[in-house]
Design an enzyme around this catalytic site. Structure first.
Site, mmCIF file in Angstrom:
data_model
loop_
_atom_site.group_PDB
_atom_site.id
_atom_site.type_symbol
_atom_site.label_atom_id
_atom_site.label_comp_id
_atom_site.label_asym_id
_atom_site.label_seq_id
_atom_site.Cartn_x
_atom_site.Cartn_y
_atom_site.Cartn_z
ATOM 1 N N LYS A 33 25.530 -31.795 62.496
ATOM 2 C CA LYS A 33 26.264 -31.686 61.238
ATOM 3 C C LYS A 33 26.581 -33.084 60.750
ATOM 4 C CE LYS A 33 27.725 -28.237 58.639
ATOM 5 N NZ LYS A 33 26.969 -26.991 58.424
ATOM 6 N N GLY A 91 35.045 -14.305 46.935
ATOM 7 C CA GLY A 91 34.163 -15.436 46.647
ATOM 8 C C GLY A 91 33.029 -14.998 45.743
#
Length: 422
Positions: free
Chosen positions: A106, A218
């Protein structure tokens, strides 16, 4: 994958549970808990007002037993090393569970990108990628978009990398623009993946997805496409929300119609869509009497405080870490099935793998082939985890998340043993 004040501590707790279930040693836990490499870069950017501002970026490479590192890059003012370390570990398990030949990584930069001009943002992106360029590559580490990054960011990454190595290396990142080797399917892949596992899980919990009521928190990329594909599968999406609040209709919503109306109004917020029965808050959406709840916005929205009021029988995590550990323990005891983010939102990285393979093959795959491969992979993965859960674990003590972790961690450990690392 719920995010706490120290995400890395939370990630290690989850790893500990999986290691205990599998009966592995303390040495193996320590091997898996420790990243293989942490790269920190200083990013000086000459601002438009003439000042020089220093930003900090990271690339954490957690584990490469299964293949090249893979994971997105996020730009956020609250990003820190602990978060990036946790996310890198979670990517290891996500890639392992998805059965694709990647390790976990990441990246992140501590910055509010919305406070930067286009030139400042491009400079930041190029300097960050230049800083990590020695540690990434098609067979080494393949970044992708994440929070507040997008195909344009990946285009800057490609150009910076290609200029340094005097070669056009499209496969060094995924989630790229179509003109630079990206796939149209990547745009909706995460939402399609969420909808697909929701359908497969609904078959097991209810017998079918058709006619089942759904609430989606969302309405960004993931939420919109989840709603769109669930509509097509026969589900009834009765509630949708975003940062400004939500809307409810017992008749259900058509995601495409909502998006068309909002685009015409030049609005990003679902409360500006006129055809609803009532407005609701994000909190009210989570507590609606629906069959399926899809938290697809931010982390830690289902908590110990509101879990007793959650009525859905099936929760499908479109966002990363929307359910706190305390809430999850309570919901599991109530018999509510949670399809964990590690599986549910893995459509993006699965499509990234398809894009990466396509780049290496010279662009042979069609969009329909890519879409069908994703659907098949998501179906197979949900069924694999469910079978492990049914055959190996006590449902009262361990949920689907632990089943997913058990499969993912075990596969990584076996690869490490075969390589002679342990």
């Amino acid at each position: 994958m719920a995010i706490s004040k120290d995400p890395y501590v939370e990630a290690k707790k989850q790893l500990r549970s999986a290691v205990d279930i599998l009966g592995y040693s303390e040495e193996i836990y320590e091997m898996l808990a420790t990243p293989e490499r942490i790269v920190q870069v200083k990013i000086p950017v000459k601002m438009d007002n003439g000042s020089l501002k220093i930003f900090t970026g990271w690339r954490v490479q957690h584990n490469s037993a299964l293949g090249p590192y893979k994971g997105g890059v996020r730009y956020h003012p609250e990003t820190n090393l602990s978060e990036v370390m946790a996310l890198a570990m979670w990517m290891t398990w996500k890639n392992s569970l998805a059965d694709i030949p990647y390790g976990g990584a990441k990246g992140g930069i501590q910055v509010d990108p919305f406070q930067l001009s286009p030139r400042e943002l491009e400079t930041l992106s190029r300097k960050y990628f230049a800083g990590i360029s020695k540690f990434v590559g098609v067979d080494r580490d393949v970044p992708a978009p994440d929070v507040n990054t997008n195909p344009q960011t990946m285009a800057w990454f490609i150009d910076e990398y290609s200029s340094r190595y005097d070669a056009q290396i499209y496969g060094v990142v995924t989630g790229k623009p179509l003109e630079l080797g990206g796939l149209q399917t990547r745009i909706f892949s995460t939402g399609l993946g969420v909808a697909t596992v929701a359908r497969e899980a609904a078959k097991k919990v209810f017998g079918s997805i058709e006619g089942r009521t759904v609430a989606i928190q969302g309405f960004g990329n993931v939420g919109f496409y989840t709603a769109k594909f669930l509509n097509e599968m026969g589900a009834k999406v009765v509630a949708i929300s975003d940062v400004k609040g939500g809307i409810y209709s017992s008749k259900g919503f058509d995601a495409d119609e909502i998006k068309a109306v909002l685009d015409k109004k030049k609005s990003m917020f679902v409360v500006d869509y006129p055809n609803y029965e009532k407005k609701i808050s994000n909190q009210e959406l989570l507590e609606l009497n629906v069959d399926i709840l899809v938290p697809a916005a931010i982390e830690n929205v289902i908590t110990e405080e509101n879990a007793p009021r959650v009525k859905a029988k099936l929760i499908v995590e479109g966002a990363n870490g929307p359910t706190s550990p305390e809430a999850e323990e309570y919901l599991t005891k109530k018999g509510i099935v949670i399809v964990p983010d590690t599986l549910a939102n893995s459509g993006g990285v699965i499509m990234s793998h398809i894009e990466w393979v396509n780049n290496r093959m010279g662009g042979w795959i069609t969009e329909d082939e890519a879409k069908n491969r994703l659907i098949q992979k998501m179906e197979n993965n949900l069924n694999m985890i469910w079978k492990f859960w049914d055959s190996k674990l006590d449902h009262e003590k361990h949920n689907l998340r632990m089943a997913a972790y058990g499969i993912a961690v075990d596969k990584v450990v076996r690869a490490m043993k075969l390589r002679g690392w342990i």
